[in-house]
Scaffold this active site. Structure first.
Site, PDB file in Angstrom:
ATOM      1  N   TYR A  59      34.140  -2.352  94.075  1.00  0.00           N
ATOM      2  CA  TYR A  59      35.195  -1.930  93.154  1.00  0.00           C
ATOM      3  C   TYR A  59      35.551  -0.460  93.372  1.00  0.00           C
ATOM      4  CZ  TYR A  59      37.649  -0.516  88.948  1.00  0.00           C
ATOM      5  OH  TYR A  59      38.579  -0.004  88.091  1.00  0.00           O
ATOM      6  N   GLY A  66      41.049  -2.055  87.332  1.00  0.00           N
ATOM      7  CA  GLY A  66      41.239  -2.721  86.058  1.00  0.00           C
ATOM      8  C   GLY A  66      41.384  -4.217  86.246  1.00  0.00           C
ATOM      9  N   ASN A 202      38.146   9.525  87.052  1.00  0.00           N
ATOM     10  CA  ASN A 202      37.246   8.800  86.147  1.00  0.00           C
ATOM     11  C   ASN A 202      36.287   9.777  85.470  1.00  0.00           C
ATOM     12  OD1 ASN A 202      35.846   5.478  86.761  1.00  0.00           O
ATOM     13  ND2 ASN A 202      37.387   6.179  85.367  1.00  0.00           N
ATOM     14  N   ARG A 293      27.465  30.734  45.087  1.00  0.00           N
ATOM     15  CA  ARG A 293      26.027  30.459  45.014  1.00  0.00           C
ATOM     16  C   ARG A 293      25.561  29.450  46.068  1.00  0.00           C
ATOM     17  NH1 ARG A 293      23.890  27.023  40.277  1.00  0.00           N
ATOM     18  NH2 ARG A 293      25.948  27.613  39.489  1.00  0.00           N
TER      19      ARG A 293
END
Length: 518
Positions: A59, A66, A202, A293
């Protein structure tokens, strides 16, 4: 490690700090790689070349992206594939990142590439570093990332300029065509080889780099919020009893303990006496309102939030966020999900929620300074009230900013929209988380600017009495830049001057020598 030598930061991909990234962003330092990085990058690239030569299908190297991950790309189209993924992904919109933010983005991407898990060639990486060192910075639109497969669109625009396409900025040229900007600096556009386009786009670097700016600015304003609140307490003739160390030892959250210690360092003590504190020593007040406070409890959790977020971002800065990841030692390239932006997105939503509280409580103190029934000072801190409005509308500005922050603090990372034909079916929306965190921090700076000016103005009405030495240093710093408000005048320029002092940490620097622990 990331070390400093001769105006260079040496990157190794593992030890970059948030402070160093900001320095790289503002142009203080240039980048070099450690020798170990070159070895790791070369081994990673060798594995990519080996896979291509052997005809393996992996890939991002020889497949589509995708939904097209199962589409195998011919060998003679692999370089075109990498160019296409940059071209098709550079679809951002909106205003460009500033040169400083673009420089941070590029530096952080270089740091990730230096880890040696991206498969980029050393030649290409060195070309990118040369562009960084020459401040040749791509035009990167700020909108268009969903933080799924990382910051695809912004990083694609970053790569596009390095390829000599689109626009670039440099101090020499300003904004111009990228190829001419590179040429003017004697640089060649990068030519993408297999895997290199994907290696450049990426990752979570825009979320993270903008997040780093947000967390560093949040750190600085949180420190100074303690100083500003202490000055307001003095002007309103509050008591120091609520900052007793015994109280905070019984609830020892680190941030709370730290803030209480700062208040003790700044307010009346045997070491630093205050004439103002002495003037109301025998008053019948027992305790102050919460906005005075409870500063250790409210400011304290902001400190702890910032520390938590910074830890997340430092890990993210020095992580491999590619897909697929090249494991040279194992001889494998593996697809995973390290690009997902959920970690920085969630952290930055949390940062926005946390740091906003500094503005929320500050606005309540501004109200007390401006309201004569609460302050015992002239209404809206000005003489001849009615003829003059003083800080009346400045308080309205603070209220508007606080109200706007309430909307911006809605977390973006709870949203998700499925994209890429349901391949990227859960996303982080981290880009918006980072951008709105920065906006929240900016609003906090502006609200505290108004409080600081109001507190200094209130001090004018207590003269000739003096506060403690450290708080007088703060007053002197402000008065060296902004005059007291004798009658109504245009105040926006005053705000801008004092906000700049806060961003640069000048108020913190004025009192740091007096701090117990800092």
């Amino acid at each position: 490690m990331a070390s400093l030598k001769h105006q260079y930061i040496y990157l190794d991909g593992d030890s970059l700090t948030t402070e160093q990234l900001v320095q790289l962003g503002n142009g203080t330092y240039k980048i070099k790689l450690t020798p170990e990085v070159e070895t790791k990058v070369n081994k990673s690239r060798d594995l990519v070349e080996k896979i291509i030569d052997e005809g393996q299908v992996v890939y991002g190297i020889n497949t589509g992206f995708g939904k097209f991950a199962r589409t195998v790309i011919p060998h003679d189209k692999l370089e075109e594939l990498q160019e296409n993924v940059v071209h098709s992904t550079a679809v951002g919109v909106g205003d460009p990142l500033t040169p400083e933010r673009s420089r941070m983005l590029l530096a952080l991407r270089i740091n990730v590439l230096a880890k040696g898990y991206s498969g980029i060639s050393l030649k290409t990486l060195n070309q990118i570093i040369q562009a960084f060192n020459a401040s040749c910075l791509s035009y990167v639109p700020e909108k268009g990332t969903v933080g799924a497969s990382g910051d695809l669109a912004p990083l694609a625009h970053l790569a596009l300029g390095l390829m000599g396409e689109g626009k670039m900025w440099s101090p020499k040229s300003g904004w111009a065509d990228a190829k001419y900007v590179l040429q003017a600096h004697g640089l060649q556009p990068i030519s993408l080889k297999a895997k290199e386009g994907l290696a450049l786009i990426n990752g979570t670097q825009m979320i993270t780099s903008l997040g780093v700016e947000a967390v560093e600015r949040a750190t600085m304003i949180s420190r100074q919020a303690d100083i500003i609140a202490a000055l307001t307490l003095e002007v309103l003739k509050g008591t120091t009893r609520g900052f007793d160390s015994g109280i905070h030892d019984l609830r020892p959250h680190p941030g709370q303990v730290e803030v209480a210690a700062r208040f003790r360092s700044l307010l009346h003590s045997d070491v630093h006496p205050s004439e103002i504190a002495g003037s109301h020593r025998f008053c019948d007040r027992v305790q102050d309102p919460y906005s005075l406070r409870c500063c250790p409890q409210v400011h304290g959790v902001v400190n702890d939030t910032i520390a938590f977020v910074k830890t997340i971002l430092v890990t993210e800065m020095n992580s491999a966020t590619d897909n697929p990841i090249v494991f040279a030692e194992r001889g494998e390239i593996i697809s995973g999900g390290n690009f997902h932006g959920e970690y920085p997105a969630k952290a930055l939503d949390y940062l926005a929620i946390g740091v906003h509280e500094l503005a929320s409580i500050s606005e309540r103190r501004i109200e007390r300074l401006c309201n004569p029934s609460l302050s015992e000072l002239p209404a809206f801190l000005v003489k001849d009230g009615g003829l003059n409005c003083g800080f009346m509308m400045a308080h309205c500005t603070a209220a508007a900013l606080v109200s706007e922050n309430k909307v911006l603090c809605h977390p973006s990372s709870v949203d998700s929209l499925s994209t890429s034909a349901a391949t990227e079916d859960h996303v982080s929306m981290g880009g918006w988380a980072a951008r709105k965190a920065l906006r929240v921090v900016e609003h906090v700076e502006q609200v505290l600017t108004i409080e600081l000016l109001a507190a200094c103005q209130g001090l004018e009405f207590l003269r000739p009495l003096h506060t403690t030495e450290p708080l007088e240093k703060v007053y002197q710093l402000i008065r060296s830049m902004v005059k007291p408000l004798v009658r109504d005048r245009f105040m926006t320029s005053d705000f801008e001057i004092v906000q700049k002092l806060l961003i640069e940490g000048k108020v913190w620097q004025a009192v740091q020598p007096y701090m117990e622990h800092d």
